[in-house]
Design a protein around this motif. Structure first.
Motif, PDB file in Angstrom:
ATOM      1  N   TYR A 102       0.829  -1.209   0.000  1.00 57.89           N
ATOM      2  CA  TYR A 102       0.000   0.000   0.000  1.00 57.89           C
ATOM      3  C   TYR A 102       0.864   1.261   0.000  1.00 57.89           C
ATOM      4  O   TYR A 102       0.437   2.307  -0.470  1.00 57.89           O
ATOM      5  CB  TYR A 102      -0.988  -0.010   1.181  1.00 57.89           C
ATOM      6  N   SER A 103       2.109   1.152   0.487  1.00 55.75           N
ATOM      7  CA  SER A 103       3.060   2.267   0.348  1.00 55.75           C
ATOM      8  C   SER A 103       3.253   2.574  -1.132  1.00 55.75           C
ATOM      9  O   SER A 103       3.188   3.726  -1.568  1.00 55.75           O
ATOM     10  CB  SER A 103       4.421   1.893   0.941  1.00 55.75           C
ATOM     11  N   LEU A 104       3.481   1.515  -1.905  1.00 56.55           N
ATOM     12  CA  LEU A 104       3.702   1.697  -3.342  1.00 56.55           C
ATOM     13  C   LEU A 104       2.452   2.256  -4.014  1.00 56.55           C
ATOM     14  O   LEU A 104       2.517   3.131  -4.866  1.00 56.55           O
ATOM     15  CB  LEU A 104       4.111   0.358  -3.974  1.00 56.55           C
ATOM     16  N   TYR A 105       1.313   1.740  -3.614  1.00 58.02           N
ATOM     17  CA  TYR A 105       0.047   2.200  -4.191  1.00 58.02           C
ATOM     18  C   TYR A 105      -0.130   3.702  -3.932  1.00 58.02           C
ATOM     19  O   TYR A 105      -0.387   4.485  -4.855  1.00 58.02           O
ATOM     20  CB  TYR A 105      -1.119   1.410  -3.588  1.00 58.02           C
ATOM     21  N   LEU A 106       0.028   4.109  -2.675  1.00 56.68           N
ATOM     22  CA  LEU A 106      -0.118   5.528  -2.320  1.00 56.68           C
ATOM     23  C   LEU A 106       0.908   6.384  -3.052  1.00 56.68           C
ATOM     24  O   LEU A 106       0.609   7.481  -3.517  1.00 56.68           O
ATOM     25  CB  LEU A 106       0.078   5.724  -0.812  1.00 56.68           C
ATOM     26  N   LEU A 107       2.109   5.854  -3.135  1.00 50.80           N
ATOM     27  CA  LEU A 107       3.187   6.591  -3.788  1.00 50.80           C
ATOM     28  C   LEU A 107       2.827   6.914  -5.237  1.00 50.80           C
ATOM     29  O   LEU A 107       2.936   8.059  -5.684  1.00 50.80           O
ATOM     30  CB  LEU A 107       4.472   5.761  -3.720  1.00 50.80           C
ATOM     31  N   PHE A 108       2.394   5.892  -5.984  1.00 54.49           N
ATOM     32  CA  PHE A 108       2.062   6.141  -7.388  1.00 54.49           C
ATOM     33  C   PHE A 108       0.873   7.097  -7.509  1.00 54.49           C
ATOM     34  O   PHE A 108       0.849   7.961  -8.376  1.00 54.49           O
ATOM     35  CB  PHE A 108       1.777   4.820  -8.120  1.00 54.49           C
ATOM     36  N   GLN A 109      -0.107   6.940  -6.607  1.00 51.87           N
ATOM     37  CA  GLN A 109      -1.260   7.845  -6.635  1.00 51.87           C
ATOM     38  C   GLN A 109      -0.809   9.281  -6.366  1.00 51.87           C
ATOM     39  O   GLN A 109      -1.351  10.221  -6.932  1.00 51.87           O
ATOM     40  CB  GLN A 109      -2.299   7.429  -5.576  1.00 51.87           C
ATOM     41  N   LEU A 134      -2.956   1.753 -12.337  1.00 50.26           N
ATOM     42  CA  LEU A 134      -4.073   2.224 -11.507  1.00 50.26           C
ATOM     43  C   LEU A 134      -3.976   3.725 -11.232  1.00 50.26           C
ATOM     44  O   LEU A 134      -4.980   4.387 -11.005  1.00 50.26           O
ATOM     45  CB  LEU A 134      -4.103   1.464 -10.171  1.00 50.26           C
ATOM     46  N   ALA A 135      -2.747   4.247 -11.252  1.00 54.58           N
ATOM     47  CA  ALA A 135      -2.555   5.683 -11.029  1.00 54.58           C
ATOM     48  C   ALA A 135      -2.542   6.429 -12.366  1.00 54.58           C
ATOM     49  O   ALA A 135      -2.168   7.606 -12.411  1.00 54.58           O
ATOM     50  CB  ALA A 135      -1.253   5.923 -10.269  1.00 54.58           C
ATOM     51  N   MET A 260       0.858  11.592   0.230  1.00 54.54           N
ATOM     52  CA  MET A 260       0.456  10.196   0.459  1.00 54.54           C
ATOM     53  C   MET A 260      -0.472  10.103   1.669  1.00 54.54           C
ATOM     54  O   MET A 260      -1.457   9.361   1.664  1.00 54.54           O
ATOM     55  CB  MET A 260       1.709   9.315   0.674  1.00 54.54           C
ATOM     56  N   ASN A 261      -0.150  10.892   2.675  1.00 55.45           N
ATOM     57  CA  ASN A 261      -0.949  10.874   3.897  1.00 55.45           C
ATOM     58  C   ASN A 261      -2.376  11.365   3.630  1.00 55.45           C
ATOM     59  O   ASN A 261      -3.347  10.816   4.173  1.00 55.45           O
ATOM     60  CB  ASN A 261      -0.254  11.731   4.966  1.00 55.45           C
ATOM     61  N   ASN A 262      -2.519  12.390   2.788  1.00 49.76           N
ATOM     62  CA  ASN A 262      -3.863  12.865   2.433  1.00 49.76           C
ATOM     63  C   ASN A 262      -4.677  11.742   1.815  1.00 49.76           C
ATOM     64  O   ASN A 262      -5.846  11.546   2.158  1.00 49.76           O
ATOM     65  CB  ASN A 262      -3.776  14.003   1.402  1.00 49.76           C
ATOM     66  N   ILE A 263      -4.062  11.017   0.900  1.00 54.46           N
ATOM     67  CA  ILE A 263      -4.792   9.935   0.215  1.00 54.46           C
ATOM     68  C   ILE A 263      -5.113   8.823   1.218  1.00 54.46           C
ATOM     69  O   ILE A 263      -6.229   8.290   1.251  1.00 54.46           O
ATOM     70  CB  ILE A 263      -3.983   9.393  -0.988  1.00 54.46           C
TER      71      ILE A 263
END
Ligand code: PMP
Ligand code: GLU
Length: 398
Positions: A102-109, A134-135, A260-263
């Motif tokens: 999920y770190s990677l997911y948030l990062l790409f987003q 996905l991003a 990332m924290n916002n997302i």
């Protein structure tokens, strides 16, 4: 209702799909040897379990936490990076997430706009490309040669670079190949990334799992310029036998961590509280069990590698880290009368009850991935079954 285009274009995680299939057969009473998923077979160390139980009985685990993680855990990550990497960060540079995945997911987003390109060396871990898509970014796959230990070179990176290149992924030790980049290779790649202002996403999740005198150099430690260009991804799943707890983290500049924290605040709210308290103990407590588990993986590798390498047609290098073997079995397929890995892997499961993952999910149709995060008796039995299966197929093919 029509499923979104975003979801339709996504392929499922082959590792998790293969593991579910194996687990289902096992639950039906079949004697399946499951070498699919990259998951240590060890129970989470006792001191970590006890810290979690304590957090529950104290009532600390009952509540939401800050979405970037509890301060003690962000500090524990800072301290670990100071001790192990020799780098100074602050808690504001750290976000705790639901696993490194999920770190990677948030990062790409947080970092990609439509059309931004991310260079992904092949073979790759299954989720990188799908997460970039996905991003709405574009994964750019660069094929690495087995002769170069499946490592990407600056020449290859330069050939793949465009104006849209925003980042590259570096996973050392690698899943699925087990190879580790040398300091010289990292220096060349790091300097190239600095020169062209391309972010390096350094997935260090197997950094503590290195064997037989090999050493892991994090790219962020090569120089101050390269450190600034690097986003570190890590987590407790692999080194602490904590896959089920789902705790990972990202270390990066404050602005990116904030985005990332916002997302995260709108998607998961926070990683599970009890798991965060457990992870504090994992990072701050005794590291003895980490070393014991590392030694067990090393012993398994040293036993299983020569046996796998001796299987007819198997071509593989000895991994330096992580816990996977990644043989090219093209020749085996020919000997056995198959034209693709998927059918061979399916038949191996149906006829010999050995579950593996095809190389396709990792970008290579000629390979299979064998996880050796299982106990030695299971691994040895699996190799015997694979040998017997190959024998049977060769005889039927002649
Ligand atoms: N990166 C790599 C290379 C992996 O193999 C894994 C294993 N799932 C992850 C990231 C994510 O691990 P987790 O989400 O369990 O922290
Ligand atoms: N990383 C592990 C693997 O490659 C776990 C499964 C997954 O998250 O894909 O098997």
């Amino acid at each position: 209702m029509k499923i979104s285009k975003r979801a339709q274009q996504l392929s499922p995680s082959v590792t998790l799909a293969a593991s579910s299939k194996a687990k289902k057969l096992k639950s039906e009473g079949k004697d399946v040897l499951n070498l699919t998923v990259g998951e240590p077979d060890f129970a989470t160390p006792k001191n970590i379990q006890e810290a979690a139980i304590q957090a529950i009985t104290d009532g600390r685990a009952s509540y939401y936490t800050p979405s970037a993680g509890i301060p003690q855990l962000r500090e524990a990550v800072v301290e670990m990076i100071r001790k192990v990497y020799g780098l100074d960060y602050e808690a504001k540079n750290v976000i705790i997430t639901d696993g490194a995945k999920y770190s990677l997911y948030l990062l790409f987003q947080a970092m990609l706009d439509v059309g931004d390109e991310v260079i992904i060396p092949v073979p790759y871990w299954v989720s990188y490309g799908e997460q970039v898509k996905l991003a709405e970014g574009t994964p750019v796959f660069v094929s690495c040669k087995q002769e170069n230990e499946f490592k990407v070179t600056v020449e290859q990176l330069e050939a793949a670079r465009t104006k849209q290149t925003k980042a590259m992924i570096l996973n050392s030790p690698s899943n699925p190949t087990g190879m580790i980049y040398t300091e010289a290779e990292l220096t060349a790649i790091g300097n190239w990334a600095v020169e062209h202002d391309i972010m390096i996403i350094s997935d260090d999740i197997y950094g503590q799992l290195v064997y037989n005198g090999n050493t892991f150099t994090p790219i962020a430690t090569i120089s101050e310029e390269i450190r600034k260009q690097t986003i570190i991804i890590n987590g407790v799943s692999k080194s602490y036998a904590m896959t089920g707890w789902r705790i990972g983290y990202t270390i990066a500049n404050e602005e990116l961590i904030g985005a990332m924290n916002n997302i995260a605040s709108h998607s998961t709210s926070n990683p599970t509280a009890v798991s965060q308290y457990a992870a504090v103990e994992a990072l701050n407590g005794s590291q003895e069990t980490v070393e014991e588990m590392r030694q067990a993986f090393e012993a398994r590798l040293n036993t299983i590698y020569p046996k796998a390498a001796a299987l007819p047609g198997f071509k593989l290098m000895k991994p330096q880290g992580a816990f996977y073997l990644f043989p090219n079995i093209r020749e085996t397929l020919t000997l056995c009368g198959y034209d693709n890995v998927t059918d061979w892997v399916d038949d191996l499961l149906d006829e010999a009850y050995v579950a593996l993952v095809t190389g396709e999910g990792f970008g290579s149709a000629d390979h299979i991935r064998i996880s050796y995060a299982s106990d030695l008796a299971v691994l040895e039995q699996a190799i015997e079954r694979i040998a017997a299966f190959i024998d049977k197929k060769i005889q039927a093919n002649n």
